[in-house]
Design an enzyme around this catalytic site. Structure first.
Site, short mmCIF file in Angstrom:
data_model
loop_
_atom_site.label_atom_id
_atom_site.label_comp_id
_atom_site.label_asym_id
_atom_site.label_seq_id
_atom_site.Cartn_x
_atom_site.Cartn_y
_atom_site.Cartn_z
N ARG B 258 -14.53 59.75 48.36
CA ARG B 258 -14.45 58.97 47.11
C ARG B 258 -13.98 57.57 47.48
O ARG B 258 -12.79 57.32 47.63
CB ARG B 258 -13.47 59.67 46.19
CG ARG B 258 -13.50 59.21 44.73
CD ARG B 258 -12.28 59.70 43.97
NE ARG B 258 -11.11 58.91 44.33
CZ ARG B 258 -9.85 59.32 44.20
NH1 ARG B 258 -9.59 60.53 43.74
NH2 ARG B 258 -8.85 58.54 44.55
N HIS B 262 -9.93 57.45 41.37
CA HIS B 262 -10.28 58.64 40.58
C HIS B 262 -10.94 58.20 39.28
O HIS B 262 -12.01 58.69 38.92
CB HIS B 262 -9.02 59.45 40.29
CG HIS B 262 -9.25 60.53 39.29
ND1 HIS B 262 -10.01 61.66 39.55
CD2 HIS B 262 -8.83 60.67 38.00
CE1 HIS B 262 -10.03 62.42 38.49
NE2 HIS B 262 -9.34 61.86 37.53
N TYR B 271 -1.50 56.28 47.12
CA TYR B 271 -1.40 57.56 47.82
C TYR B 271 -2.30 57.68 49.04
O TYR B 271 -2.31 58.70 49.70
CB TYR B 271 -1.67 58.73 46.86
CG TYR B 271 -2.95 58.60 46.04
CD1 TYR B 271 -2.89 58.17 44.72
CD2 TYR B 271 -4.19 58.92 46.57
CE1 TYR B 271 -4.04 58.05 43.96
CE2 TYR B 271 -5.35 58.81 45.81
CZ TYR B 271 -5.26 58.38 44.50
OH TYR B 271 -6.40 58.27 43.75
#
Lengths: 426, 362, 325
Positions: B258, B262, B271
């Site tokens: 990805r 998100h 993160y």
């Protein structure tokens, strides 16, 4: 004696076949030991003994079919009378033809052969039936109940005929109170009884006066116009006619003349001879003239009225005034005499006073306060003279009568009393 | 055959095109015609542009929350390219390219993320279920679609997609287990993009690969280089054929990344490390596929540039159209609750209609 | 005419609809081969085959979730959950998808699904086998919820449910599965969803109940025979959408309203019906509307359940209070 019944061991079995007895009559058996093997649709079940004891009687032999609920074996456990094993379906049913076990894995489903009534679709009867009940809020219903009224008999003035609190109030009044005094809500006040005081209970009459005065002052915005009239001519006239009236046994008071003048003015100013219905925003003009006359009795103020004052002559008015006043003082006056006044007069002169701010009896819209006639210095044509002067105090309901109009009304009365010829000619 | 050779428990991963676009397994190279290959590439390219622009619109305050697909174009298109028109797609929510490939309009997709349910009203012959926000349930829906295909003998296959995070969910297990127990023609493609919001793949499960979970269902599983569109195609084609022949479900794990956040409301820099992102950018599916097509003589840099311009224009115009649509019609929020409005809904609608018109009247 | 139990009537409805429409499939845990733990679906698999009547793994989310895919792809699924206490793993799919699919897709996909399961207590069962969950389902827009109280209604309602283009939750009051029989016409017939039934006309007080409790209210009415209280008893039949017209018409006539439910008190269906009565018949009320309910507790096991489930004595007591106010 213990009767061990064949139970539904689950899975919905109804019956089983005895395959093998491990014990015979007379054998001793311990609780938990396998008594018998029963074959069912699903499993071969080993049934353990529920008690210690001696085999008393076998319910079925090998090869027999046994149904759920039947006694499979009776064991003498020393308990005496046969005890039922609580293997059963719902004990509180009315009609259970056989204690058939119903499958379900969990729980005990009631089984019954009872046939219930066939289905029939009813529709509830529509509301357009004869028993039209009142539409009302719970508060209104309670109010009616507390006042002892049947709410269904009260006609409602609200939307869709809803019975409002006011409707209930009215219904209560017409039932209980003939006078037109309405309910007054008075704010709660704490009055101190401390100190050197004497407590006097008030009379019923005084209570009524309290109510009506409070109502008038709460509801009606008063405005008062005061003025004085030179009544020399009136004094002359009365003096001239006094004797003749006395001959007819009539005491001719000034009040009779004043009442006449008032009635004429009321005819000219119909708004003053009216009631103001503030609930419905309308003025109810009266075509009859009942002039109230405040009478001071030893118990308090009472206001009878002279009916149809417009149809009576001054002499007749004087006569009636006296009669009614006497009756009032004697407290023999009829109720009807006290009701339905259209305009009132109060006599400050009787108290030897000139002016005042009188209180309008609700639901009238005005009251004329008449002061003591006395001699006073006045200016006429630039010269000081001594003349008889009559003080007048006119209170009006300022919701429906404005100052200017009140002034005109007062001035009309003045003109009539100033020159009594106009009184007689009008 | 393929599944035997690529047993995930033996750490095998299928790759045909390497990161630079070189064919490393020539005997597995699929025989796809130019038209199909270009359709695949153009869909991926459009998806990439639509994605980038959606992000821009969101930052401009013109678009609501949107989940970027960047980096997963091959995993999506490669898989659905193996389907026939009568087959079904039961997606999760990060499936822009797959949906475009299967006939959903970009306008509809944008309209949905813009906040209007009409974006879910696909054309009648488009066999794609709407975006699914409840993680895992699309597997059960896919199992149902597949079961119906089987029982009605319609010879269809359903692909249901799910993320790596989603494979932890009960409905993933229930759905695949259910489908497998009837040999229903369901193929599940896991889009393992390494991250479930901020949770790395390693925290989602102790299993080393996700594909090996197939063993739990008694079905074949295969792990594929998700950025290799040809490998995705080959694996999915084999899976679809397997399912269509009545042999039951297959589980495919597409290992991809990805590249974006998100959703537009997420900040991945919190993160994860930039180095990791850069590492995967080098494996970009578009780079290698473009190189492959140019090598084959099917495509050129000039055409690519032109395509990008066209896509930019098209996407811009599409979004403008969506912006024109404004608020929904009042009755639309009521009249699709049931086929026919109940008396209650009718009453409530009339009430609101009156209230609004009175408000306007004042 | 045949005389059937509620359970047999349900079986007949399923049987006839399956014969009538080849798209109907019936499935759930132990539903196929065994015919269900209560034998509701007995005989169907033999008749219609394993593809159309089948057993599932223990996976309620798969049972309800797959119904969605099946409905989209051309089947009419009748999914069974074995017991009321177990709907919760399957509840997610009912709420987040089944109820919303038509709205989500603006009509592209409506879901003609039936989810059926046994409900209610009074059978001395284990935990989780005696629940009343009408509120949890009735509160979800997009679902229809029905519950029969007689064999006749059971068949008619189930046929309507299967034919309905929207998802219908069909609750089967297990307490009365076999507790009596009634004439059930041989042919297929429908009872409209959204229509309550006036079981008995009356003029003093409107009492609404549904499922197994209708019978308990009838018992209560017998206890009130000497009290000169003329009850109008309404069987709600459809929990959602509520038949407001029938209820309000009745309350306008009687001026008094009592709802009797097996469910827990707070936030139960009674609350909704009383709110409705206040909204639409306030000025007609001569007493405060009342509800007779379970308590706000976890359904007790067998040895405590008789306190909790409404009994005829308590029902009669409450009706009398309202009637005499």
């Amino acid at each position: 004696m213990y009767e061990f019944k064949f139970a539904d061991i689950g899975e919905g079995i109804h019956e089983g076949k005895i395959l093998k007895w491990n014990y015979k009559v007379g054998d001793k058996v311990k609780e938990g030991e396998t008594l018998v093997i029963v074959e069912t649709d699903k499993v071969n079940a080993e049934l353990p003994s529920p008690v210690d004891g001696t085999i008393y009687k076998l319910g079925a032999k090998e090869g027999d079919t046994i149904h759920v609920g039947e006694v499979i074996v009776t064991i003498d456990d020393g308990s005496g009378a046969p005890k039922k094993d609580d293997v059963k379906e719902e004990p509180k049913k009315e009609a259970v033809s056989e204690s058939k076990a119903a499958p379900g894995v969990i729980g005990e489903i009631e089984v019954s052969e009872e046939v219930m009534a066939s289905s029939a679709e009813h529709t509830s009867a529509k509301t357009e039936t004869t028993n039209q009940k009142a539409l009302a809020t719970p508060v209104a219903r309670k109010m009616a109940k507390d006042l002892g009224l049947d709410i269904n008999l009260i006609s409602g003035s609200g939307e869709f005929g809803r019975v409002l609190k006011e409707d209930i109030q009215k219904a209560y009044e017409t039932k209980n109170q003939p006078s037109s005094v309405q309910q007054v809500t008075i704010p709660k006040v704490q009055i101190s009884t401390q100190g050197d005081v004497e407590i006097v209970e008030i009379t019923k009459l005084r209570k009524a006066i309290v109510k009506s005065m409070t109502l008038s002052k709460q509801v009606i915005p008063h405005t008062v116009l005061m003025d004085e009239i030179i009544v020399d001519k009136l004094v002359d006239l009365r003096n001239k006619v006094k004797e003749q009236a006395a001959a007819q046994n009539i005491k001719l008071t000034y009040m009779a003349f004043i009442m006449k003048a008032l009635v004429l003015a009321l005819k000219k100013f119909p708004n003053f001879n009216a009631s103001f219905d503030h609930e419905n925003d309308r003025l109810i003009l009266k075509k009859f003239y009942n002039i109230g006359m405040a009478v001071d009795t030893k118990d308090g103020l009472i206001v009878p009225n002279i009916k149809d004052a417009d149809k009576k002559s001054i002499l007749e008015l004087a006569k009636e005034l006296r009669e009614v006043a006497d009756q009032t003082i004697a407290r023999t006056v009829q109720l009807a005499q006290l009701q339905n006044a259209t305009f009132s007069i109060t006599n400050f002169g009787a108290a030897d006073v000139a002016y005042g701010t009188p209180i309008i009896p609700h639901p009238e819209v005005g009251i004329l306060g008449v002061g003591k006639i006395s001699q006073k210095p006045v200016v006429v044509d630039n010269e000081i003279k001594v003349a008889y002067v009559l003080p007048l105090s006119l209170a009006v309901d300022h919701r429906v009568i404005d100052g200017a109009e009140a002034g005109r009304f007062l001035n009309h009365i003045k003109s009539l009393l100033n020159d009594p010829m106009m009184l007689l000619l009008s | 055959m393929l599944f035997k050779n690529y047993d995930p428990l033996k750490k095998k991963q299928l790759q045909i095109l390497d990161a630079k676009g070189k064919v490393v397994q020539p005997d597995l190279e699929p025989k796809l015609d130019k038209k199909t290959l270009l359709k695949m590439y153009k869909t991926m390219a459009l998806g990439r542009v639509a994605d980038i622009k959606a992000l821009q619109y969101q930052r401009q305050g013109r678009m609501l929350t949107y989940p970027p697909n960047k980096g997963q174009e091959a995993a999506q298109v490669g898989a659905v390219a193996a389907l026939e028109p009568k087959d079904w797609l039961s997606p999760a929510f990060r499936e822009l390219n797959a949906m475009l490939y299967r006939g959903v309009n970009l306008e509809q997709i944008y309209l949905y993320w813009y906040g209007n349910e009409w974006g879910n009203h696909f054309d009648e012959d488009v066999r794609v279920l709407p975006v699914n926000v409840i993680i895992g349930s699309q597997i059960n829906h896919g199992a149902g679609l597949a079961y119906a295909s089987k029982v009605l003998k319609k010879n269809e296959v359903t692909i249901a997609t799910i993320g790596d995070g989603g494979t932890s969910h009960g409905e993933f297990y229930e759905g695949l287990n259910f489908a497998a127990s009837y040999d229903a023609p369901l193929v599940v493609v896991i889009q393992n993009n390494q991250w479930a919001i901020s949770t790395p793949r390693s925290k989602a499960t102790k299993a080393e690969t996700l594909a090996q979970k197939a063993y739990a269902f008694g079905i074949p599983g295969i792990q594929v280089d998700g950025n290799d569109v040809l490998a995705m195609y080959v694996a999915t084609k084999a899976a679809v054929d397997h399912a269509r022949s009545g042999k039951g479900p297959v589980l495919i794990e597409a290992v991809t990344y990805r590249l974006g956040a998100h959703t537009t409301s997420d900040d991945p820099t919190i993160y994860r490390k930039d180095e990791e992102v850069k590492e995967w950018e080098a494996k970009d599916p578009l780079i290698r596929f473009k190189a492959y097509l140019i090598e084959k003589g099917y495509w050129s840099e000039e055409e690519d540039k032109k395509l990008e311009e066209e896509n930019n224009t098209f996407v811009g115009e599409t979004f403008k159209k969506v912006e024109q649509t404004g608020d929904e019609d009042l009755i639309d929020i009521f009249q699709y609750t049931y086929k026919e409005m109940t008396p209650q809904l009718t009453e409530q609608y009339e009430y609101m209609k009156k209230f609004l018109s009175e408000k306007e009247g004042k | 005419m045949a005389v059937l139990t509620l359970l047999e009537a349900i079986n007949q409805a399923l049987d006839q609809k399956m014969a009538d429409d080849s798209r109907v499939v019936v499935y759930g845990e132990d539903t196929g081969f065994e015919g269900g733990v209560f034998r509701v679906t007995a005989g169907l698999q033999k008749k219609y085959g394993v593809d159309r009547v089948f057993d599932t793994p223990i996976a309620e989310a798969a049972i309800t979730g797959s119904a969605i895919g099946m409905a989209i792809n051309g089947l009419l699924p009748v999914a069974e959950i074995q017991f009321d206490g177990f709907i919760f793993p399957g509840y997610t799919e009912m709420v987040t998808h089944m109820a919303r699919y038509r709205n989500r897709t603006r009509g592209r996909h409506g879901l003609p699904i039936v989810v059926r399961f046994p409900v209610g207590g009074g059978i001395r069962a284990l935990e989780h086998h005696s629940e009343s969950v009408e509120t949890l389902l009735g509160h979800i827009p997009g679902l229809k919820v029905v519950i029969p109280s007689t064999p006749y209604d059971a068949k008619g309602l189930l046929i309507s449910a299967i034919e309905d283009p929207d998802p219908v939750i069909y609750m089967e009051p297990k307490r009365i599965y076999r507790s009596g029989k009634q004439e059930v016409p041989e042919e297929m017939y429908r009872i409209p969803i959204g229509k309550a039934k006036v079981v008995k006309e009356g003029s003093d007080v409107t009492v609404v109940a549904w499922g197994a409790i209708v019978r308990e209210v009838e018992k209560a009415m017998k206890l009130l025979e000497n009290d000169d209280i003329d009850v109008e008893l309404i069987d709600l039949r459809t929990i959602n959408p509520i038949d407001e017209e029938t209820i309000i018409q009745s309350v306008k006539k009687t001026g008094r309203f009592v709802v009797v439910q097996e469910a827990v008190k707070t936030y139960g269906p009674g609350s909704e019906l009383i709110s409705l009565v206040n909204e639409k018949a306030f000025l007609h009320l001569e007493a405060a509307p009342a509800r007779v309910t379970g308590f706000d507790i976890t359904v007790p096991l067998a040895k405590g359940e008789n306190y909790h489930f409404v009994q005829p004595e308590r029902i009669a007591y409450e009706i009398k209070k309202v009637a005499k106010f």
